[in-house]
Design an enzyme around this catalytic site. Structure first.
Site, PDB file in Angstrom:
ATOM      1  N   GLY A  14       0.842  -1.206   0.000  1.00 19.73           N
ATOM      2  CA  GLY A  14       0.000   0.000   0.000  1.00 19.73           C
ATOM      3  C   GLY A  14       0.867   1.242   0.000  1.00 19.73           C
ATOM      4  N   ARG A  24      13.464   9.957  -3.580  1.00 21.14           N
ATOM      5  CA  ARG A  24      14.348  11.096  -3.883  1.00 21.14           C
ATOM      6  C   ARG A  24      15.656  10.994  -3.101  1.00 21.14           C
ATOM      7  NH1 ARG A  24      14.821  15.757  -0.851  1.00 21.14           N
ATOM      8  NH2 ARG A  24      15.385  17.710  -1.891  1.00 21.14           N
ATOM      9  N   VAL A  26      17.033   8.331  -1.809  1.00 19.27           N
ATOM     10  CA  VAL A  26      17.838   7.184  -2.282  1.00 19.27           C
ATOM     11  C   VAL A  26      18.606   7.601  -3.540  1.00 19.27           C
ATOM     12  CG1 VAL A  26      17.666   4.894  -3.359  1.00 19.27           C
ATOM     13  CG2 VAL A  26      16.378   5.381  -1.259  1.00 19.27           C
ATOM     14  N   VAL A  27      17.898   8.221  -4.482  1.00 18.17           N
ATOM     15  CA  VAL A  27      18.534   8.582  -5.755  1.00 18.17           C
ATOM     16  C   VAL A  27      19.662   9.600  -5.532  1.00 18.17           C
ATOM     17  CG1 VAL A  27      18.133   9.697  -8.001  1.00 18.17           C
ATOM     18  CG2 VAL A  27      16.452   8.069  -7.094  1.00 18.17           C
ATOM     19  N   ARG A  75       0.887  -5.196  -5.169  1.00 17.88           N
ATOM     20  CA  ARG A  75       1.116  -6.373  -4.327  1.00 17.88           C
ATOM     21  C   ARG A  75       1.235  -7.543  -5.296  1.00 17.88           C
ATOM     22  NH1 ARG A  75      -2.974  -3.549  -0.882  1.00 17.88           N
ATOM     23  NH2 ARG A  75      -1.824  -2.822   0.935  1.00 17.88           N
ATOM     24  N   ASP A 106       5.806  -4.836   6.024  1.00 17.07           N
ATOM     25  CA  ASP A 106       6.270  -6.198   6.308  1.00 17.07           C
ATOM     26  C   ASP A 106       6.218  -7.127   5.099  1.00 17.07           C
ATOM     27  OD1 ASP A 106       7.254  -6.176   8.829  1.00 17.07           O
ATOM     28  OD2 ASP A 106       5.378  -6.750   9.813  1.00 17.07           O
ATOM     29  N   THR A 128       4.475   2.642   5.726  1.00 15.71           N
ATOM     30  CA  THR A 128       3.071   2.229   5.722  1.00 15.71           C
ATOM     31  C   THR A 128       2.316   3.118   6.701  1.00 15.71           C
ATOM     32  OG1 THR A 128       1.508   0.564   6.526  1.00 15.71           O
ATOM     33  CG2 THR A 128       3.763   0.290   7.241  1.00 15.71           C
ATOM     34  N   ASP A 130       0.054   2.265   8.497  1.00 17.95           N
ATOM     35  CA  ASP A 130      -0.399   1.470   9.646  1.00 17.95           C
ATOM     36  C   ASP A 130       0.572   1.527  10.837  1.00 17.95           C
ATOM     37  OD1 ASP A 130      -2.368   0.724   7.863  1.00 17.95           O
ATOM     38  OD2 ASP A 130      -1.412  -1.189   7.357  1.00 17.95           O
ATOM     39  N   ASP A 132       2.743  -0.534  11.569  1.00 16.20           N
ATOM     40  CA  ASP A 132       2.702  -1.872  12.177  1.00 16.20           C
ATOM     41  C   ASP A 132       3.937  -2.725  11.859  1.00 16.20           C
ATOM     42  OD1 ASP A 132       2.197  -2.203   9.495  1.00 16.20           O
ATOM     43  OD2 ASP A 132       0.516  -3.574   9.746  1.00 16.20           O
ATOM     44  N   ARG A 157     -16.858  16.674  13.451  1.00 16.59           N
ATOM     45  CA  ARG A 157     -17.291  17.112  14.780  1.00 16.59           C
ATOM     46  C   ARG A 157     -18.146  18.387  14.696  1.00 16.59           C
ATOM     47  NH1 ARG A 157     -16.208  16.004  19.932  1.00 16.59           N
ATOM     48  NH2 ARG A 157     -14.263  14.867  19.759  1.00 16.59           N
ATOM     49  N   ALA A 189     -11.735  11.609  21.286  1.00 17.43           N
ATOM     50  CA  ALA A 189     -12.858  10.692  21.020  1.00 17.43           C
ATOM     51  C   ALA A 189     -13.551  10.255  22.312  1.00 17.43           C
ATOM     52  CB  ALA A 189     -12.338   9.464  20.277  1.00 17.43           C
TER      53      ALA A 189
HETATM   54  O1  F6P Z   1      -1.477  -1.293   4.701  1.00 15.32           O
HETATM   55  C1  F6P Z   1      -2.025  -0.081   4.328  1.00 15.32           C
HETATM   56  C2  F6P Z   1      -3.519  -0.199   4.143  1.00 15.32           C
HETATM   57  O2  F6P Z   1      -4.026   1.081   3.786  1.00 15.32           O
HETATM   58  C3  F6P Z   1      -4.289  -0.752   5.346  1.00 15.32           C
HETATM   59  O3  F6P Z   1      -4.510   0.204   6.356  1.00 15.32           O
HETATM   60  C4  F6P Z   1      -5.543  -1.244   4.686  1.00 15.32           C
HETATM   61  O4  F6P Z   1      -6.140  -2.277   5.438  1.00 15.32           O
HETATM   62  C5  F6P Z   1      -5.048  -1.746   3.364  1.00 15.32           C
HETATM   63  O5  F6P Z   1      -3.815  -1.094   3.105  1.00 15.32           O
HETATM   64  C6  F6P Z   1      -5.979  -1.491   2.208  1.00 15.32           C
HETATM   65  O6  F6P Z   1      -5.457  -2.085   1.084  1.00 15.32           O
HETATM   66  P1  F6P Z   1      -5.956  -1.784  -0.401  1.00 15.32           P
HETATM   67  O7  F6P Z   1      -5.382  -0.474  -0.821  1.00 15.32           O
HETATM   68  O8  F6P Z   1      -5.436  -2.913  -1.193  1.00 15.32           O
HETATM   69  O9  F6P Z   1      -7.455  -1.712  -0.361  1.00 15.32           O
END
Ligand code: F6P
Length: 334
Positions: A14, A24, A26-27, A75, A106, A128, A130, A132, A157, A189
């Site tokens: 993603g 940029r 890296v290059v 992907r 990952d 990413t 996320d 994560d 809001r 929230a």
């Molecule tokens: O990993 C990044 C991400 O945006 C996630 O938060 C989400 O679940 C997923 O990719 C969505 O993937 P796609 O762009 O393939 O719908």
């Protein structure tokens, strides 16, 4: 590793704001080290298909502030097969690539590990929204995505407050709650639902809305990480439990777009710089990570085995911001 003369750079998985800033860096770092740089388009699939462009210092001009990735991303299922990976190695040989810099999450790094096992050195840069990736405190794109979500929720809001409504907002994050929790704290929230923390709907949502109402609030903001469940379903459950009709917003891919924040541009630039320096100095097969603000190199296999926990102290802080108000209300009305 012998002296590196030419490297490939790709973005995979993603997209995330700041990927262009990393390309940029890296290059331009490669050029400063006397290394040529080839852009591989569409991630690992592009390496299989020999989909490439020559990159110069000017070709990466004015991309620092651009979202998305000029190299495109994908992907790749083919890269999961041995045949696909052999084709990728053949492309590296054909283009004379001594190493690859792979920018992604990952999934990208699992591909990097496989390629490194076939003799092509790889350095990974975590990007990413996320956040994560276990081996690094921070991934490029997280700050931009958080700020985009915060801006959207601030707007929501305004209208929720005018109509005295409840908003249920779903944010991305795949199986992790980093984005949701950070955003939830930043928007104040009423409740945040994350996959790392098992939700007790009555306690974590219904009770919190009721307490918030008792404290004098007439609009409520529930932030749901996509990995914790569907905002639409939570909206229906709130309606059934309390009788109010929440408005549901799924922020979706909005969170992946837009100009990267200063933090993402700066981090991407540092990571891109250190990735190429590692290769130029004869090291490879590592992930460039941030730890306590500094940059470190972690061997890919070890990096993939690391996990990162959601900071539960932040969850408690988010809760305290509501509970504090409720306690004050109770004390003042007793
Ligand atoms: O990993 C990044 C991400 O945006 C996630 O938060 C989400 O679940 C997923 O990719 C969505 O993937 P796609 O762009 O393939 O719908």
């Amino acid at each position: 590793m012998d002296h590196v003369k030419r490297i490939g750079v790709l973005t995979s998985g993603g997209d995330a704001p700041g990927m262009n800033a990393a390309v940029r860096a890296v290059v331009r770092t490669a050029i400063s080290c006397g290394i040529e740089c080839v852009g591989i388009r569409r991630g690992w699939q592009g390496l299989i298909n020999s989909d490439f462009i020559r990159l110069s210092s000017t070709s990466v001009g004015h991309i620092l502030s651009r979202g998305g990735t000029i190299l495109y991303t994908a992907r790749s299922d083919d890269f999961l097969t041995e045949q696909g990976r052999k084709k990728a190695v053949a492309t590296c040989k054909m283009l004379g690539l001594d190493a690859i810099v792979a920018i992604g999450g990952d999934g990208t790094f699992r591909g990097a590990l496989e390629l490194s096992r076939l003799g092509i050195p790889v350095v990974g840069i975590p990007a990413t929204i996320d956040n994560d990736v276990g081996c690094t405190n921070y991934t490029i794109g997280f700050d931009s995505a958080c700020n985009t979500a915060i801006e959207c929720i601030d707007k929501l809001r305004d209208t929720m407050q005018s109509h005295e409504r409840c908003s249920v907002v779903e944010v991305m994050g795949r199986n992790a709650g980093f984005l949701a929790l950070y955003v939830g704290i930043a928007v104040g929230a009423t409740a945040v639902l994350v996959p790392e923390y098992e939700t007790d709907f009555q306690r974590d949502v219904v009770q919190r809305i009721q307490d918030s109402r008792l404290a004098g609030n007439t609009h409520f903001m529930i932030v749901v990480a996509e990995g914790a469940g569907s905002a639409v379903e939570f909206g229906k459950m709130i309606h059934e439990a309390i009788g109010i009709e929440p408005r549901v917003t799924v922020l979706g891919h909005l969170q992946r777009g837009g100009s990267p924040t200063g933090r993402d541009r700066e981090t991407a630039t540092r990571m891109g710089y250190y990735a190429v320096k590692a290769l130029a100095e004869g090291r490879g097969n590592s992930i460039i990570a941030t730890q306590e603000g500094g940059i470190v190199e972690i061997p890919i296999e070890e990096a993939l085995s690391r996990t990162k926990k959601l900071q539960m102290d932040r969850y408690r802080i988010m809760e305290t911001m509501q509970i504090g108000g409720i306690r004050e209300f109770r004390e003042n009305t007793q």
